[in-house]
Design a protein around this motif. Structure first.
Motif, mmCIF file in Angstrom:
data_model
loop_
_atom_site.group_PDB
_atom_site.id
_atom_site.type_symbol
_atom_site.label_atom_id
_atom_site.label_comp_id
_atom_site.label_asym_id
_atom_site.label_seq_id
_atom_site.Cartn_x
_atom_site.Cartn_y
_atom_site.Cartn_z
ATOM 1 N N ILE A 129 8.076 18.964 49.475
ATOM 2 C CA ILE A 129 8.263 20.252 50.081
ATOM 3 C C ILE A 129 8.534 19.896 51.797
ATOM 4 N N ASP A 130 9.743 20.306 52.209
ATOM 5 C CA ASP A 130 9.830 20.284 53.761
ATOM 6 C C ASP A 130 9.214 21.179 54.672
ATOM 7 N N PRO A 131 8.277 20.549 55.186
ATOM 8 C CA PRO A 131 7.332 21.272 55.910
ATOM 9 C C PRO A 131 7.825 22.143 57.109
ATOM 10 N N ASP A 132 8.884 21.608 57.623
ATOM 11 C CA ASP A 132 9.790 22.613 58.757
ATOM 12 C C ASP A 132 10.527 23.808 57.969
ATOM 13 N N LYS A 133 10.536 23.765 56.463
ATOM 14 C CA LYS A 133 11.048 24.991 55.895
ATOM 15 C C LYS A 133 9.873 26.050 55.300
ATOM 16 N N CYS A 134 9.070 25.418 55.161
ATOM 17 C CA CYS A 134 7.983 26.021 54.354
ATOM 18 C C CYS A 134 7.287 27.201 55.088
ATOM 19 N N ILE A 135 7.315 28.389 54.533
ATOM 20 C CA ILE A 135 6.804 29.629 55.423
ATOM 21 C C ILE A 135 5.668 30.101 54.752
ATOM 22 N N ALA A 136 4.720 29.342 54.186
ATOM 23 C CA ALA A 136 3.482 29.576 53.681
ATOM 24 C C ALA A 136 2.597 30.180 54.537
ATOM 25 N N ALA A 137 2.844 29.634 55.764
ATOM 26 C CA ALA A 137 1.725 30.218 56.896
ATOM 27 C C ALA A 137 2.104 31.703 57.141
ATOM 28 N N GLY A 188 -2.402 23.955 51.903
ATOM 29 C CA GLY A 188 -3.111 22.959 52.519
ATOM 30 C C GLY A 188 -3.754 23.542 53.855
ATOM 31 N N PRO A 189 -4.575 23.022 54.281
ATOM 32 C CA PRO A 189 -5.305 23.098 55.795
ATOM 33 C C PRO A 189 -4.243 23.610 56.851
ATOM 34 N N ASP A 190 -3.077 22.880 56.709
ATOM 35 C CA ASP A 190 -1.928 23.046 57.911
ATOM 36 C C ASP A 190 -1.239 24.330 57.508
ATOM 37 N N GLY A 191 -1.433 25.219 56.649
ATOM 38 C CA GLY A 191 -0.553 26.387 56.304
ATOM 39 C C GLY A 191 0.421 26.075 55.455
ATOM 40 N N LYS A 192 0.658 24.822 54.934
ATOM 41 C CA LYS A 192 2.061 24.391 54.203
ATOM 42 C C LYS A 192 1.603 24.115 52.829
ATOM 43 N N VAL A 193 2.410 24.306 51.821
ATOM 44 C CA VAL A 193 2.374 23.902 50.538
ATOM 45 C C VAL A 193 2.429 22.512 50.336
ATOM 46 N N HIS A 194 1.515 21.950 49.469
ATOM 47 C CA HIS A 194 1.492 20.501 49.003
ATOM 48 C C HIS A 194 1.161 20.588 47.517
ATOM 49 N N LEU A 235 11.522 23.417 37.373
ATOM 50 C CA LEU A 235 12.297 24.101 38.434
ATOM 51 C C LEU A 235 12.174 25.528 39.086
ATOM 52 N N PRO A 236 11.142 26.344 38.539
ATOM 53 C CA PRO A 236 11.083 27.454 39.391
ATOM 54 C C PRO A 236 10.680 27.560 40.756
ATOM 55 N N CYS A 237 9.921 26.570 41.042
ATOM 56 C CA CYS A 237 9.405 26.513 42.449
ATOM 57 C C CYS A 237 10.689 26.364 43.349
ATOM 58 N N GLN A 238 11.561 25.177 42.883
ATOM 59 C CA GLN A 238 12.964 24.872 43.723
ATOM 60 C C GLN A 238 13.824 25.916 43.837
ATOM 61 N N HIS A 239 14.129 26.846 42.561
ATOM 62 C CA HIS A 239 14.907 27.686 42.413
ATOM 63 C C HIS A 239 14.515 29.065 43.127
ATOM 64 N N ASP A 240 13.234 29.390 43.126
ATOM 65 C CA ASP A 240 12.747 30.654 43.758
ATOM 66 C C ASP A 240 12.294 30.731 45.202
ATOM 67 N N CYS A 241 12.164 29.279 45.849
ATOM 68 C CA CYS A 241 11.702 29.009 47.199
ATOM 69 C C CYS A 241 12.722 29.991 47.921
ATOM 70 N N PRO A 242 12.402 30.967 48.704
ATOM 71 C CA PRO A 242 13.326 31.538 49.496
ATOM 72 C C PRO A 242 14.121 30.947 50.920
ATOM 73 N N THR A 243 13.254 29.830 51.341
ATOM 74 C CA THR A 243 13.846 28.859 52.544
ATOM 75 C C THR A 243 14.331 27.602 51.930
ATOM 76 N N LYS A 244 14.270 27.420 50.203
ATOM 77 C CA LYS A 244 14.797 26.082 49.867
ATOM 78 C C LYS A 244 14.203 24.925 50.397
ATOM 79 N N ALA A 245 12.703 25.180 50.664
ATOM 80 C CA ALA A 245 11.895 24.054 51.270
ATOM 81 C C ALA A 245 11.530 23.002 50.040
ATOM 82 N N ILE A 246 11.855 23.502 48.775
ATOM 83 C CA ILE A 246 11.272 22.551 47.630
ATOM 84 C C ILE A 246 12.355 21.752 46.938
#
Length: 73
Positions: free
Chosen positions: A11-19, A37-43, A53-64
């Motif tokens: 997971i690219d933390p710069d692209k992850c918008i989980a927070a 995670g405690p940092d507000g990002k997915v891990h 592959l649904p996580c990769q395909h469905d990620c709106p920011t292509k962070a995975i």
């Protein structure tokens, strides 16, 4: 020489918008290996990826990125 295995899901933390409330990858993962995670990002909570592959395909920011092992391709 010891080779460390790469995680199957990165997971690219710069692209992850989980927070900001996004939980798409967590919601679509059938094995529940992704967690917030405690940092507000997915891990990865643990490495039991099915390479479905649904996580990769469905990620709106292509962070995975799912790295499918050579022998499974």
């Amino acid at each position: 020489m010891t080779h460390l295995a790469q995680p199957s899901v990165t997971i690219d933390p710069d692209k992850c918008i989980a927070a900001k409330g996004c939980r798409t990858c967590i919601d679509v993962c059938p094995t529940d290996i992704l967690a917030l995670g405690p940092d507000g990002k997915v891990h990865m909570a643990y490495d039991e990826c099915w390479y479905c592959l649904p996580c990769q395909h469905d990620c709106p920011t292509k962070a995975i990125t799912v790295s499918i092992p050579y022998l499974l391709r």
